[in-house]
Design a protein around this motif. Structure first.
Motif, PDB file in Angstrom:
ATOM      1  N   VAL A   1       0.850  -1.205   0.000  1.00 53.04           N
ATOM      2  CA  VAL A   1       0.000   0.000   0.000  1.00 53.04           C
ATOM      3  C   VAL A   1       0.879   1.246   0.000  1.00 53.04           C
ATOM      4  O   VAL A   1       0.582   2.222  -0.699  1.00 53.04           O
ATOM      5  CB  VAL A   1      -0.944  -0.011   1.212  1.00 53.04           C
ATOM      6  CG1 VAL A   1      -1.763   1.282   1.264  1.00 53.04           C
ATOM      7  CG2 VAL A   1      -1.870  -1.216   1.160  1.00 53.04           C
ATOM      8  N   ARG A   2       1.981   1.211   0.740  1.00 57.71           N
ATOM      9  CA  ARG A   2       2.900   2.356   0.745  1.00 57.71           C
ATOM     10  C   ARG A   2       3.461   2.607  -0.649  1.00 57.71           C
ATOM     11  O   ARG A   2       3.660   3.760  -1.059  1.00 57.71           O
ATOM     12  CB  ARG A   2       4.027   2.136   1.750  1.00 57.71           C
ATOM     13  CG  ARG A   2       3.541   1.987   3.187  1.00 57.71           C
ATOM     14  CD  ARG A   2       4.619   2.292   4.210  1.00 57.71           C
ATOM     15  NE  ARG A   2       5.817   1.488   4.068  1.00 57.71           N
ATOM     16  CZ  ARG A   2       6.038   0.334   4.694  1.00 57.71           C
ATOM     17  NH1 ARG A   2       5.088  -0.171   5.489  1.00 57.71           N
ATOM     18  NH2 ARG A   2       7.166  -0.313   4.549  1.00 57.71           N
ATOM     19  N   ARG A   3       3.728   1.537  -1.394  1.00 55.37           N
ATOM     20  CA  ARG A   3       4.214   1.718  -2.773  1.00 55.37           C
ATOM     21  C   ARG A   3       3.183   2.428  -3.632  1.00 55.37           C
ATOM     22  O   ARG A   3       3.527   3.302  -4.448  1.00 55.37           O
ATOM     23  CB  ARG A   3       4.569   0.362  -3.390  1.00 55.37           C
ATOM     24  CG  ARG A   3       5.878  -0.236  -2.895  1.00 55.37           C
ATOM     25  CD  ARG A   3       6.362  -1.327  -3.825  1.00 55.37           C
ATOM     26  NE  ARG A   3       5.396  -2.414  -3.941  1.00 55.37           N
ATOM     27  CZ  ARG A   3       5.411  -3.520  -3.186  1.00 55.37           C
ATOM     28  NH1 ARG A   3       6.332  -3.672  -2.255  1.00 55.37           N
ATOM     29  NH2 ARG A   3       4.513  -4.460  -3.361  1.00 55.37           N
ATOM     30  N   GLU A   4       1.908   2.058  -3.476  1.00 58.70           N
ATOM     31  CA  GLU A   4       0.854   2.711  -4.253  1.00 58.70           C
ATOM     32  C   GLU A   4       0.701   4.171  -3.848  1.00 58.70           C
ATOM     33  O   GLU A   4       0.486   5.040  -4.708  1.00 58.70           O
ATOM     34  CB  GLU A   4      -0.469   1.962  -4.076  1.00 58.70           C
ATOM     35  CG  GLU A   4      -0.482   0.569  -4.671  1.00 58.70           C
ATOM     36  CD  GLU A   4      -0.154   0.581  -6.158  1.00 58.70           C
ATOM     37  OE1 GLU A   4      -0.854   1.284  -6.910  1.00 58.70           O
ATOM     38  OE2 GLU A   4       0.815  -0.108  -6.556  1.00 58.70           O
ATOM     39  N   LEU A   5       0.830   4.464  -2.567  1.00 56.94           N
ATOM     40  CA  LEU A   5       0.741   5.855  -2.123  1.00 56.94           C
ATOM     41  C   LEU A   5       1.908   6.677  -2.659  1.00 56.94           C
ATOM     42  O   LEU A   5       1.741   7.846  -3.027  1.00 56.94           O
ATOM     43  CB  LEU A   5       0.702   5.914  -0.594  1.00 56.94           C
ATOM     44  CG  LEU A   5      -0.561   5.348   0.060  1.00 56.94           C
ATOM     45  CD1 LEU A   5      -0.413   5.318   1.574  1.00 56.94           C
ATOM     46  CD2 LEU A   5      -1.794   6.150  -0.334  1.00 56.94           C
ATOM     47  N   LYS A   6       3.080   6.062  -2.712  1.00 59.38           N
ATOM     48  CA  LYS A   6       4.238   6.760  -3.280  1.00 59.38           C
ATOM     49  C   LYS A   6       4.016   7.036  -4.765  1.00 59.38           C
ATOM     50  O   LYS A   6       4.336   8.127  -5.267  1.00 59.38           O
ATOM     51  CB  LYS A   6       5.497   5.918  -3.077  1.00 59.38           C
ATOM     52  CG  LYS A   6       6.778   6.627  -3.492  1.00 59.38           C
ATOM     53  CD  LYS A   6       7.998   5.812  -3.107  1.00 59.38           C
ATOM     54  CE  LYS A   6       9.294   6.553  -3.437  1.00 59.38           C
ATOM     55  NZ  LYS A   6      10.490   5.775  -3.030  1.00 59.38           N
TER      56      LYS A   6
ATOM     57  N   MET B   1      -4.670   8.904 -11.258  1.00 65.92           N
ATOM     58  CA  MET B   1      -4.559   8.023 -10.101  1.00 65.92           C
ATOM     59  C   MET B   1      -5.652   6.960 -10.106  1.00 65.92           C
ATOM     60  O   MET B   1      -5.420   5.804  -9.716  1.00 65.92           O
ATOM     61  CB  MET B   1      -4.600   8.850  -8.813  1.00 65.92           C
ATOM     62  CG  MET B   1      -3.378   9.746  -8.634  1.00 65.92           C
ATOM     63  SD  MET B   1      -3.604  11.050  -7.407  1.00 65.92           S
ATOM     64  CE  MET B   1      -3.646  10.112  -5.898  1.00 65.92           C
ATOM     65  N   GLU B   2      -6.840   7.338 -10.536  1.00 66.57           N
ATOM     66  CA  GLU B   2      -7.934   6.366 -10.610  1.00 66.57           C
ATOM     67  C   GLU B   2      -7.593   5.225 -11.563  1.00 66.57           C
ATOM     68  O   GLU B   2      -7.997   4.078 -11.343  1.00 66.57           O
ATOM     69  CB  GLU B   2      -9.220   7.058 -11.066  1.00 66.57           C
ATOM     70  CG  GLU B   2      -9.832   7.959 -10.013  1.00 66.57           C
ATOM     71  CD  GLU B   2     -10.989   8.779 -10.533  1.00 66.57           C
ATOM     72  OE1 GLU B   2     -11.803   9.241  -9.710  1.00 66.57           O
ATOM     73  OE2 GLU B   2     -11.088   8.965 -11.777  1.00 66.57           O
ATOM     74  N   GLN B   3      -6.822   5.523 -12.597  1.00 60.66           N
ATOM     75  CA  GLN B   3      -6.440   4.509 -13.573  1.00 60.66           C
ATOM     76  C   GLN B   3      -5.225   3.701 -13.140  1.00 60.66           C
ATOM     77  O   GLN B   3      -5.126   2.498 -13.422  1.00 60.66           O
ATOM     78  CB  GLN B   3      -6.154   5.175 -14.927  1.00 60.66           C
ATOM     79  CG  GLN B   3      -7.341   5.864 -15.564  1.00 60.66           C
ATOM     80  CD  GLN B   3      -8.446   4.882 -15.913  1.00 60.66           C
ATOM     81  OE1 GLN B   3      -8.194   3.786 -16.410  1.00 60.66           O
ATOM     82  NE2 GLN B   3      -9.683   5.283 -15.642  1.00 60.66           N
ATOM     83  N   GLU B   4      -4.294   4.322 -12.439  1.00 57.92           N
ATOM     84  CA  GLU B   4      -2.978   3.726 -12.212  1.00 57.92           C
ATOM     85  C   GLU B   4      -2.813   3.034 -10.859  1.00 57.92           C
ATOM     86  O   GLU B   4      -1.965   2.138 -10.731  1.00 57.92           O
ATOM     87  CB  GLU B   4      -1.902   4.813 -12.341  1.00 57.92           C
ATOM     88  CG  GLU B   4      -1.781   5.411 -13.733  1.00 57.92           C
ATOM     89  CD  GLU B   4      -1.331   4.395 -14.768  1.00 57.92           C
ATOM     90  OE1 GLU B   4      -0.580   3.463 -14.399  1.00 57.92           O
ATOM     91  OE2 GLU B   4      -1.745   4.518 -15.931  1.00 57.92           O
ATOM     92  N   LEU B   5      -3.584   3.424  -9.841  1.00 56.96           N
ATOM     93  CA  LEU B   5      -3.323   2.913  -8.496  1.00 56.96           C
ATOM     94  C   LEU B   5      -4.196   1.708  -8.173  1.00 56.96           C
ATOM     95  O   LEU B   5      -5.388   1.693  -8.475  1.00 56.96           O
ATOM     96  CB  LEU B   5      -3.571   4.004  -7.456  1.00 56.96           C
ATOM     97  CG  LEU B   5      -2.749   5.284  -7.579  1.00 56.96           C
ATOM     98  CD1 LEU B   5      -3.028   6.210  -6.403  1.00 56.96           C
ATOM     99  CD2 LEU B   5      -1.265   4.987  -7.689  1.00 56.96           C
ATOM    100  N   ASP B   6      -3.589   0.715  -7.546  1.00 55.73           N
ATOM    101  CA  ASP B   6      -4.352  -0.419  -7.030  1.00 55.73           C
ATOM    102  C   ASP B   6      -5.184   0.040  -5.838  1.00 55.73           C
ATOM    103  O   ASP B   6      -4.712   0.771  -4.963  1.00 55.73           O
ATOM    104  CB  ASP B   6      -3.411  -1.539  -6.587  1.00 55.73           C
ATOM    105  CG  ASP B   6      -2.666  -2.171  -7.757  1.00 55.73           C
ATOM    106  OD1 ASP B   6      -3.153  -2.052  -8.902  1.00 55.73           O
ATOM    107  OD2 ASP B   6      -1.600  -2.766  -7.524  1.00 55.73           O
ATOM    108  N   SER B   7      -6.425  -0.428  -5.810  1.00 53.59           N
ATOM    109  CA  SER B   7      -7.337   0.016  -4.766  1.00 53.59           C
ATOM    110  C   SER B   7      -6.955  -0.571  -3.407  1.00 53.59           C
ATOM    111  O   SER B   7      -6.514  -1.718  -3.301  1.00 53.59           O
ATOM    112  CB  SER B   7      -8.773  -0.389  -5.109  1.00 53.59           C
ATOM    113  OG  SER B   7      -9.672   0.052  -4.111  1.00 53.59           O
ATOM    114  N   SER B   8      -7.097   0.252  -2.375  1.00 52.65           N
ATOM    115  CA  SER B   8      -6.960  -0.164  -0.980  1.00 52.65           C
ATOM    116  C   SER B   8      -7.697   0.871  -0.150  1.00 52.65           C
ATOM    117  O   SER B   8      -8.072   1.937  -0.654  1.00 52.65           O
ATOM    118  CB  SER B   8      -5.486  -0.225  -0.558  1.00 52.65           C
ATOM    119  OG  SER B   8      -4.915   1.077  -0.561  1.00 52.65           O
ATOM    120  N   GLU B   9      -7.902   0.581   1.129  1.00 54.70           N
ATOM    121  CA  GLU B   9      -8.591   1.539   1.985  1.00 54.70           C
ATOM    122  C   GLU B   9      -7.848   2.874   2.032  1.00 54.70           C
ATOM    123  O   GLU B   9      -8.455   3.940   1.946  1.00 54.70           O
ATOM    124  CB  GLU B   9      -8.739   0.950   3.392  1.00 54.70           C
ATOM    125  CG  GLU B   9      -9.602   1.797   4.338  1.00 54.70           C
ATOM    126  CD  GLU B   9      -8.843   2.962   4.963  1.00 54.70           C
ATOM    127  OE1 GLU B   9      -9.470   3.997   5.267  1.00 54.70           O
ATOM    128  OE2 GLU B   9      -7.607   2.831   5.125  1.00 54.70           O
TER     129      GLU B   9
END
Length: 270
Positions: free
Chosen positions: A215-220, A240-248
């Motif tokens: 999750v930290r990688r996705e936030l970065k 971001m909606e297209q590129e990031l894996d979903s998490s809380e």
């Protein structure tokens, strides 16, 4: 000694304390010398009120909080719009208010200033009217929140930092000392400067909060899109909606950005 004081075990309340008989005092509450407790105050079990503390207004305090000498909670707001209306301060459990902390009740009939649990407010910090402060928040010495500020969970605010009215600071963010914050600070970042700019992701804070590495990688990745891509906010959100894996955590960040009414702090390289 009033009948209400007689209900409190001997030794827990100093004889010089002034407690309105209508106040509701929980079990095991300690009240020190010259403290003043108003008529509409409710204090939860195990809370400690030290010398010269004033708690007034329609103030409700949870369990096991600590108020150090000369703190002032629930007084009228420092707001010219205030007209004597009934408004509230609500505080959770286990929060600590050091010397000379001030917490104002809200402006507006029935409105609230609300503080969560497990917070630390160091000496001379100020929480103004209608603020909403989450859980596990730390405010360092002389930091101040203007009216209607929202501080989400696990935010750290450095000494003498000032947060402009109506600003929102997202969870797990860190604000540097002396910072002047005039726009919203997204979750999970570090802000510093006058005016404050975003200087990086709060990687240490994220790790300490137990956020998983993936999750930290996705936030970065989201931080780079938001602050290093050259896109405006709307374009960055779409990317971001297209590129990031979903998490809380990612969904919380996206929701915050979509609702940033004051705009967000710019990046240090913009």
């Amino acid at each position: 000694m009033t009948e209400e004081k007689d209900k409190i075990p001997a030794g827990l309340i100093h004889p010089t304390a002034i407690i309105d008989p209508r106040a509701e005092i929980g079990a095991g509450v300690k009240i020190g010398p010259y403290a003043v407790i108003g008529p509409n105050v409710k204090i939860g079990d195990g809370t400690e009120i030290m010398s010269h503390v004033v708690i007034d207004g329609w103030t409700t305090i949870g369990k096991d909080c600590r108020f150090f000498p000369s703190a002032s909670v629930g007084s009228e707001p420092q707001d010219l719009k205030f007209n004597g209306e009934k408004s509230y301060v609500i505080i959770g459990d286990r929060s600590v208010f050091r010397e000379f902390v001030t917490v104002s009740r809200a402006t507006g009939e029935g409105e609230e200033t609300r503080i969560g649990s497990d917070c630390l407010f160091q000496a001379c910090t100020h929480i103004a009217h209608n603020c909403v402060v989450g859980n596990f928040v730390i405010m360092s010495n002389c930091a101040g929140l203007a009216g209607h500020v929202t501080i989400e969970d696990r935010v750290v605010i450095g000494g003498i930092a000032g947060i402009h009215q109506f600003v929102k600071v997202g969870r797990n963010a860190m604000i540097g000392g002396l910072a002047k914050v005039v726009q919203d600070v997204p979750p999970f970042v570090i802000a510093d400067g006058q005016p404050a700019r975003i200087i990086g992701l709060n990687s240490v804070g994220l790790s300490r909060a137990g956020i998983p590495e993936n999750v930290r990688r996705e936030l970065k990745k989201g931080f780079r899109i938001l602050y290093r891509s050259g896109l405006n906010l709307g374009q960055a959100i779409a990317e971001m909606e297209q590129e990031l894996d979903s998490s809380e955590a990612v969904e919380h960040l996206m929701r915050f950005l979509r609702n940033a009414e004051r705009g967000i702090c710019r990046g240090s390289k913009e």
